[in-house]
Design a protein around this motif. Structure first.
Motif, mmCIF file in Angstrom:
data_model
loop_
_atom_site.group_PDB
_atom_site.id
_atom_site.type_symbol
_atom_site.label_atom_id
_atom_site.label_comp_id
_atom_site.label_asym_id
_atom_site.label_seq_id
_atom_site.Cartn_x
_atom_site.Cartn_y
_atom_site.Cartn_z
ATOM 1 N N GLY A 453 0.354 -1.007 0.186
ATOM 2 C CA GLY A 453 -0.237 0.150 0.034
ATOM 3 C C GLY A 453 0.710 1.050 -0.167
ATOM 4 O O GLY A 453 2.228 1.164 -0.331
ATOM 5 N N LEU A 454 -0.090 2.522 -0.025
ATOM 6 C CA LEU A 454 0.968 3.562 0.263
ATOM 7 C C LEU A 454 2.014 3.754 1.375
ATOM 8 O O LEU A 454 1.015 3.947 2.567
ATOM 9 N N GLU A 455 3.154 4.536 0.903
ATOM 10 C CA GLU A 455 4.266 4.996 1.817
ATOM 11 C C GLU A 455 4.812 6.396 1.797
ATOM 12 O O GLU A 455 4.636 6.738 0.472
ATOM 13 N N PHE A 456 5.186 7.018 2.069
ATOM 14 C CA PHE A 456 5.647 8.793 1.484
ATOM 15 C C PHE A 456 6.801 7.893 0.804
ATOM 16 O O PHE A 456 7.350 6.849 1.579
ATOM 17 N N SER A 457 7.236 8.741 -0.140
ATOM 18 C CA SER A 457 8.620 8.061 -0.706
ATOM 19 C C SER A 457 9.427 9.033 -0.145
ATOM 20 O O SER A 457 9.535 9.681 1.203
ATOM 21 N N LYS A 458 10.637 8.607 -0.528
ATOM 22 C CA LYS A 458 12.073 8.834 0.500
ATOM 23 C C LYS A 458 13.239 9.495 -0.649
ATOM 24 O O LYS A 458 12.927 9.809 -1.936
ATOM 25 N N GLY A 459 13.943 10.134 0.087
ATOM 26 C CA GLY A 459 15.198 11.430 -0.435
ATOM 27 C C GLY A 459 14.849 12.468 -1.197
ATOM 28 O O GLY A 459 15.249 12.904 -1.511
ATOM 29 N N VAL A 460 13.369 12.611 -1.080
ATOM 30 C CA VAL A 460 13.572 14.699 -1.073
ATOM 31 C C VAL A 460 13.422 14.760 0.386
ATOM 32 O O VAL A 460 12.520 15.255 1.505
ATOM 33 N N THR A 461 13.994 15.623 -0.039
ATOM 34 C CA THR A 461 14.993 16.651 1.459
ATOM 35 C C THR A 461 13.935 17.566 1.868
ATOM 36 O O THR A 461 12.595 17.993 2.948
ATOM 37 N N TYR A 462 13.452 18.971 1.115
ATOM 38 C CA TYR A 462 13.229 20.350 0.794
ATOM 39 C C TYR A 462 11.758 20.519 -0.268
ATOM 40 O O TYR A 462 12.801 20.044 -2.025
ATOM 41 N N VAL A 463 10.844 20.637 0.142
ATOM 42 C CA VAL A 463 10.109 21.226 -1.022
ATOM 43 C C VAL A 463 9.236 23.001 -0.742
ATOM 44 O O VAL A 463 8.776 23.157 0.947
ATOM 45 N N LEU A 464 9.161 23.546 -1.512
ATOM 46 C CA LEU A 464 9.363 24.916 -1.550
ATOM 47 C C LEU A 464 7.999 25.266 -2.000
ATOM 48 O O LEU A 464 7.841 25.021 -4.203
ATOM 49 N N VAL A 465 6.640 25.772 -1.908
ATOM 50 C CA VAL A 465 5.252 26.102 -2.428
ATOM 51 C C VAL A 465 5.311 27.755 -2.802
ATOM 52 O O VAL A 465 4.609 27.809 -1.456
#
Length: 492
Positions: A453-465
């Protein structure tokens, strides 16, 4: 000695003056590998953010109220998904961990659009938007269903009129043939929803396969006359379905985007790509997308599973996986669940078809992510990181810059004629919107699976919107909703 002290003091004064004179940015991303698919920049740079814009990209040090050391990380334009069905913050949090800064419901669309945009205002993690939902607009134009349409309009104030509840509620209308008056009303409804902000028109004819070709052609003619981008799930997953879409677009000059080409062309994907290349070389505005999984997903009660589906789709009962439990179906469970209604995963594609689609020039990456369920299709949570982890790092099927282009610049360019705000997205340049994704190329990967099932992905450190740090060191920042609406150009 005095001369040395004088020069030392002079140097200190100059350094102090320079530091004081340098602007202080709201946020600085320091020492990352900055990659911009439009200019080809791929170098170590420092990025300064002021407000919602990228204010500086520099080899020199930058001052900031907060400075993030992103050494060893890739600093990319925020990822853009043209094709999601999960549009609440529940799905957006998974999308955020997948590196997305913009997620749009363009295949099916949403109705009524004006109310939905109002519901999402100031309450979205990432940028959002939708196309006009043709199935909804034709439904409320049919005299036979006017009263039911009004009731559904009221209920949509509590639940947006999205893919699954549209199928459940208005399937009986799909076989109705509108008369001239109802056809004119359908087109009028579409026009009104475009003026409410719709990003083009969603025409998922694959879910309305018995609809009269004349009716569909009228929508293409309207789009060609007004330059409104169409998004289509073709009538049947074969070359005849694709050829209908190509011929309609070419004859009416309507701009067209064909969704998930991998599950529309199946084993004929190379032929479909060649047709797409020939059409664009002749000046026709036809684009497409793929997702990096060998399974599709949709509602079992939809018309896609009307009698003959095994032959049309090249599938058997055992190729269907029931999302609610994860079980594979047989004849008995298929019949029971089809009456009940719900989402299935359709294991129907070969790995080489996916690689062929991903490698093709000009093809975007898009998820077709479904509504949240613990065992939902993993594309809901891991599409973009799967491309980076499996297809770039592990399989080396395409290089990193090409992959980023397919997830940022290409979708932005597909949309910028219909949605002007997209001209400032998909780029990492001074003056562009500060929608930015920072990830570790050595570890980025999808974690969601068909079995688990669903899990958060790994390796994305920062996201700016829009300059706001929504994902900080891999964690969602609580109570922060900087997502902005993306509107179509016809909005009044």
């Amino acid at each position: 000695m005095k001369k040395y002290i004088f020069y030392l003091l002079f140097s200190l004064i100059c350094a102090s003056t320079t530091a004081q004179g340098q602007p202080e940015f709201d946020l600085v991303l320091s020492g990352g590998r900055v990659m911009d698919p439009e200019t080809g920049l791929d170098a170590i740079r420092n990025v300064g953010i002021s407000g919602n814009k990228i204010a500086a990209i520099s080899t020199g040090a930058l001052r900031g109220k907060r400075v993030l050391d992103v050494t060893g990380k890739v600093v990319s334009p925020g990822f853009i998904d043209l094709h999601v069905h999960g549009v609440s913050n529940t799905e957006q949090e998974y999308q955020l961990h997948d590196g997305l800064t913009t997620a749009l419901e363009l295949e099916w669309g949403i109705g009524p659009l004006k109310a939905w945009y109002a519901q999402r205002k100031s309450n979205a993690l990432i940028n959002y938007g939708a196309s006009v939902c043709w199935p909804y607009e034709r439904f409320r134009a049919l005299e036979k269903f006017r009263e039911q349409a009004e009731q559904l309009k009221e209920s949509s104030r509590l639940e947006p009129y999205t893919l699954i509840n549209t199928i459940k509620q208005i399937t009986p209308s799909y076989t109705e043939v509108p008369d001239d008056s109802e056809m004119r009303q359908t087109l009028k409804n579409i026009e009104e929803s475009l003026q409410a902000g719709g990003i083009g028109i969603g025409i998922p004819i694959g879910y309305l396969p018995q609809t009269n070709p004349t009716e569909l052609y009228e929508v293409y003619k309207m789009a060609g006359g007004s330059d409104a981008l169409l998004f289509t799930h073709v009538r049947t997953p074969d070359m005849s379905g694709l050829q209908e879409a190509f011929s309609n677009a070419i004859l009416t000059r309507a701009p067209l985007h064909i969704v998930h080409l991998n599950s529309m062309a199946l084993g004929n994907i190379e032929l479909a790509l060649n047709m797409l290349k020939d059409a664009t070389s002749q000046g026709h505005r036809i684009t497409s997308e793929v997702y990096p999984y060998t399974a599709a997903s949709t509602a079992l009660e939809s018309a896609m599973f009307d009698p003959g589906w095994q032959q049309r789709l090249g599938m058997s009962y055992e190729d269907l996986q029931w999302v609610a439990t994860g079980e594979r179906l047989n004849k008995d469970t298929y019949e029971a669940y089809r009456k009940k209604g719900g989402v299935v995963i359709m294991h129907m594609m070969q790995p080489e078809w996916i690689k062929t689609g991903l490698r093709a020039e000009g093809i975007a990456v898009a998820s077709d992510g479904m509504m949240y369920a613990p065992l939902a299709h993993p594309r809901t949570a891991g599409t973009f990181t799967r491309v980076l982890g499996k297809y770039v790092r592990e399989d080396q099927a395409l290089d990193l810059m090409t992959a980023l282009k397919k997830m940022t610049l290409i979708p932005a360019r597909i949309l910028e004629d219909i949605a002007p705000a997209m001209s400032q997205k998909g780029r990492l340049q001074e003056g562009a919107d500060a929608d930015i994704t920072v990830f570790d190329p050595a570890t980025v990967s999808d974690q969601a699976t068909f079995e688990g099932g669903l899990e958060f992905s790994k390796g994305v450190t920062y996201v700016l919107v829009g300059g706001a740090l929504v994902l900080d060191q891999g964690n969602t920042v609580p109570n922060l909703y900087p997502g902005q609406p993306i509107y179509g150009k016809f909005r009044e």
